[in-house]
Design an enzyme around this catalytic site. Sequence first.
Site, mmCIF file in Angstrom:
data_model
loop_
_atom_site.group_PDB
_atom_site.id
_atom_site.type_symbol
_atom_site.label_atom_id
_atom_site.label_comp_id
_atom_site.label_asym_id
_atom_site.label_seq_id
_atom_site.Cartn_x
_atom_site.Cartn_y
_atom_site.Cartn_z
ATOM 1 N N GLY A 101 -17.006 15.819 -35.933
ATOM 2 C CA GLY A 101 -15.589 15.465 -35.956
ATOM 3 C C GLY A 101 -14.693 16.526 -36.563
ATOM 4 N N CYS B 123 -14.889 -1.032 -4.239
ATOM 5 C CA CYS B 123 -16.299 -1.358 -4.494
ATOM 6 C C CYS B 123 -16.465 -2.661 -5.248
ATOM 7 C CB CYS B 123 -16.983 -0.226 -5.245
ATOM 8 S SG CYS B 123 -16.589 -0.160 -7.001
ATOM 9 N N CYS C 270 -17.942 4.739 -7.961
ATOM 10 C CA CYS C 270 -17.415 3.911 -6.879
ATOM 11 C C CYS C 270 -18.204 4.154 -5.588
ATOM 12 C CB CYS C 270 -15.943 4.238 -6.666
ATOM 13 S SG CYS C 270 -15.033 3.013 -5.708
#
Lengths: 189, 291
Positions: free
Chosen positions: B32, B244, B272
Amino acid sequence: MTPEALLGGFTDAPRQSARAFRAALEAMSRPGTLWPLEGAAPPAPLSVAAGVLILTLCDGTTPLHLGGSYDLQVVRDWVTFHTGAPLVSAEEAHFALGTWADLMPVDRFAIGLPDYPDRAATLIVEMPSLSAQGPRLTGPGIAVVAHLNLPETAAFRANRALFPQGFDTYLTSGAHVAGLPRSTIVEAV
Amino acid sequence: MTDQTAYNFAYLDEQTKRMIRRAILKGVAIPGYQVPFASREMPMPYGWGTGGVQVTAACLVPEDRLKVIDQGADDTTNAVSIRRFFQRTAGVAVTEATAEATVIQTRHRIPETPLTEGQILVYQVPIPEPLRFLEPRETETRKMHELEDYGLMHVKLYEDISRHGQIATAYDYPVKVEGRYVMDPSPIPKFDNPKLAGNAAIQLFGAGREQRIYALPPYSEAISLDFDDYPFAASKADHACDLCAAPDSYLDEVITDDQGSRMFVCSDTDFCASRRKAGHIGPMGTPMAGG
């Protein structure tokens, strides 16, 4: 300069260093796991893995400290010829190479600044062997728990207490490397 | 003599790659934390993923299979041009299938298909500093990270609630990493935030113009900031994909004419397409050849 100092570097640096870095990245990202590091033939007493790490990460901008039993003319010549890294004292080093005994006391090494913790040393510790047994490791990069035969636990626990400051460690043996970032929590078992 | 007109492997010179690699390793060691690095000019404009491209170039090995997505899509200009860039300069194989890729460079999405060990996800980051829009001075934000002083971020989220009745931040939603640094996950929708945490892949973030690299090691903790009475909720359009029929994927809203007609489609084109190949057809979808 000894003639053997000219030998043993990468033969195809862009690809070999890419593969070596990938192993080093996986090792540092998944503490306690062992990764193969090959492609260089450094002079004794350097292990293949330690030699490959130095070729991959060190250059003229990264001062390197050679610990006691590694501060040999043949090692100095090899590192200088292949990387150009300045050889310095422990306090000034970005990278340090040696056995655990050579590098003691490890509180000499840079741990970074409170606002720039990245300015910390990376230790390359040569080990007689590496195995996934011994002290218990937890923390970032470890799904549940990992084990690694660390040379000791007290120094790594003290280092973790400095987080986000602290040094990072690679452990090398033969053609294998394991990583131990400062973020890992080490417990003796 | 080799071909003098050829690029070095993965475009960048070795000295540059070493510098970037050292920054990546420090980033992994301090999850981080934004590591400064000497970002190079790349043969594309800032904002087109120069940071992500440099991180990808430093990580690629000849055996890699690269996938590049832009907002989830494999077939948009940014994704196509970066994919071709590495095909040409690194000679790596490419794919559009998330599961087959070893390195995935992404702009603003995390793929729907869960990532696995051995994969690296590289994010293109425009503004790496989560506090930048609250405090413009780098000296101040650096001090705030040093002192772990993130009160300003909570004030911002609180002001969202007082103005809108809820936390209105829908993308670029800040996370706290391993209980220490607050990190900008790049402008991914907050729907994707839960996938940051506990991910099996290595996640690397590159900001070229801002010259920062940061990282999330595998299985890291990344908690989206919130309040006890206003908990974080991953949100998406309340609809199923029109192509889809996936009820649980992140959707793009597409205007289809000037009469106000619209459709919702998966932002992840690979997800998809593979669902349609498997026979899942939405109200506006047509079957695809099996694969």
